[in-house]
Design an enzyme around this catalytic site. Sequence first.
Site, short mmCIF file in Angstrom:
data_model
loop_
_atom_site.label_atom_id
_atom_site.label_comp_id
_atom_site.label_asym_id
_atom_site.label_seq_id
_atom_site.Cartn_x
_atom_site.Cartn_y
_atom_site.Cartn_z
N ASP A 1 0.86 -1.19 0.00
CA ASP A 1 0.00 0.00 0.00
C ASP A 1 0.89 1.24 0.00
O ASP A 1 2.02 1.17 -0.49
CB ASP A 1 -0.96 -0.06 1.20
CG ASP A 1 -2.26 0.68 0.92
OD1 ASP A 1 -2.20 1.87 0.61
OD2 ASP A 1 -3.35 0.06 1.01
N HIS B 1 2.07 1.99 -3.17
CA HIS B 1 1.16 2.96 -3.76
C HIS B 1 1.73 4.38 -3.70
O HIS B 1 0.99 5.35 -3.78
CB HIS B 1 -0.22 2.89 -3.09
CG HIS B 1 -0.92 1.57 -3.32
ND1 HIS B 1 -2.18 1.31 -2.82
CD2 HIS B 1 -0.54 0.47 -3.99
CE1 HIS B 1 -2.54 0.08 -3.18
NE2 HIS B 1 -1.56 -0.45 -3.88
#
Length: 397
Positions: free
Chosen positions: A217, A240
């Site tokens: 993430d 991310h």
Amino acid sequence: MASGLICFKVLMLVVFVVACINQVCSQGTFDVKVFGAVGDGKTENTKAFRNAWKKACRSGGTVSIVDGTYLVDTIQFSGPCKGGVNFMVNAVVQAPPGKSDATYWISFRDVNGLIIQGNGTFDGQGPSAWPFKSCHKAASCTPLATTLVLTNVNQSLVKDITLLNSKGFQMKIEESENITISNITITAPADSPNTDGIHTGNINYVNILDSNIGTGDDCISIGAGTTNINITRVNCGPGHGISIGSIGKSPSDQNVKGVKVLSCNISSTQNGVRIKTWPSPFRVSISDVTFQDILMNNTRNPIIIDQQYCGGSEGCRGSSHVQVKDVKFIRVRGTSSSKIAVNLDCSRSKPCEGIELDDINLRLYSGGKAKSFCSNAHVSYTGTQNPPPCRNILPLM
Ligand SMILES: *[C@@H]1O[C@H](CO)[C@@H](O)[C@H](O)[C@H]1NC(C)=O
Ligand SMILES: *[C@@H]1O[C@H](CO)[C@@H](O)[C@H](O)[C@H]1NC(C)=O
Ligand SMILES: *[C@@H]1O[C@H](CO)[C@@H](O)[C@H](O)[C@H]1NC(C)=O
Ligand SMILES: *[C@@H]1O[C@H](CO)[C@@H](O)[C@H](O)[C@H]1NC(C)=O
Ligand SMILES: *[C@@H]1O[C@H](CO)[C@@H](O)[C@H](O)[C@H]1NC(C)=O
Ligand SMILES: *[C@@H]1O[C@H](CO)[C@@H](O)[C@H](O)[C@H]1NC(C)=O
Ligand SMILES: *[C@@H]1O[C@H](CO)[C@@H](O)[C@H](O)[C@H]1NC(C)=O
């Protein structure tokens, strides 16, 4: 057989007590082994760790963890302590496998002058917990445990350690002030669920330096109430990207102000540098932000402001009331894996103000030219612009 073992244990205890009296403890260093911890990867060491912490906290000393793999369950190390406490990890500290009911695995709170350091690893044993995440979109699901949480911890330092395969987030820093995180390594696979690297919230004056973060993430997510944070020479990927947000989900979200992301490399990630806000009525702001000297490699959204972020859920409705202003992107270069390398998707209710793009040079990873998109953004441009500036769609005033 059994009595032999007991004899051996007593002997070891005597050895450690003598060692303790002779040198280690008198220097204010508390080896967890002295408190009965065993680094065999099987023995449960929570109580020994707690007792070592109590001693170190009372005297302003050092907790020392060396040699082996120490299994430790959910634990909170809390202050106030007498002076600073040194938490030295030159071993592997391992979480029990599977899902845990607590929101954290290891928590430090109410401490001034904490130093967490060493060449050791905090292993969250994430792979055994990630399958439980399949329910994460259901409202009743609680997030998996964060490996390391600092709450109300001031004047503190985290350096050299490795965080491996957290169950949930790898690290959270909240309600804290003057924290430096330097030379750390954070690792989890690209497809691990919600394993954010470092999340901050309600903190002031933080430096994150010279670290390598690869997760499933956000490498770093800068949450509500973060002020004065510098992120310098961090390598991010997979993951991310480096994100501000998401902001505006909760009415208690505080402003984010003073963010500098400098000299970072972002590679093979979903996003590069991102600002994400929820469509909601909550009036908070994100301001005074600089992303400078950022090198992208095969990043899907190198520059992105997304004011219609709904955490991936469907039916995102309404517009965001989070004001994004004074955001500079300076010397952002490298490659994008999607056509839109610069995406400024701002709010119709609160258009972005004072966005500056200065020397942007992004091309497609597959070769060829990238494009830009903007909506509701007041943008000024200096220097090179690759992709070329977008045709700005501003709301009718
Ligand atoms: C940390 O600093 C904050 C803000 O100055 C203060 O309110 C808090 O009591 C401090 N915490 C500790 C553990 O000293
Ligand atoms: C980690 O640090 C300890 C203590 O300084 C040292 O003895 C050990 O050799 C180090 N291990 C590695 C892999 O660098
Ligand atoms: C920040 O914390 C460090 C210790 O980690 C300390 O040396 C320094 O003086 C603190 N700075 C401020 C401004 O409080
Ligand atoms: C960074 O941390 C590692 C241990 O993880 C250590 O061996 C190395 O010396 C540290 N580098 C610096 C510059 O402190
Ligand atoms: C961040 O860097 C700026 C200089 O670019 C400096 O003025 C500021 O004090 C730094 N903030 C922190 C938290 O170290
Ligand atoms: C980023 O990549 C460039 C080029 O490969 C390299 O020179 C630089 O040292 C890297 N930065 C970091 C923080 O590793
Ligand atoms: C760039 O990304 C590609 C594919 O994601 C990867 O194979 C390569 O190692 C990366 N290069 C650098 C310098 O990080």
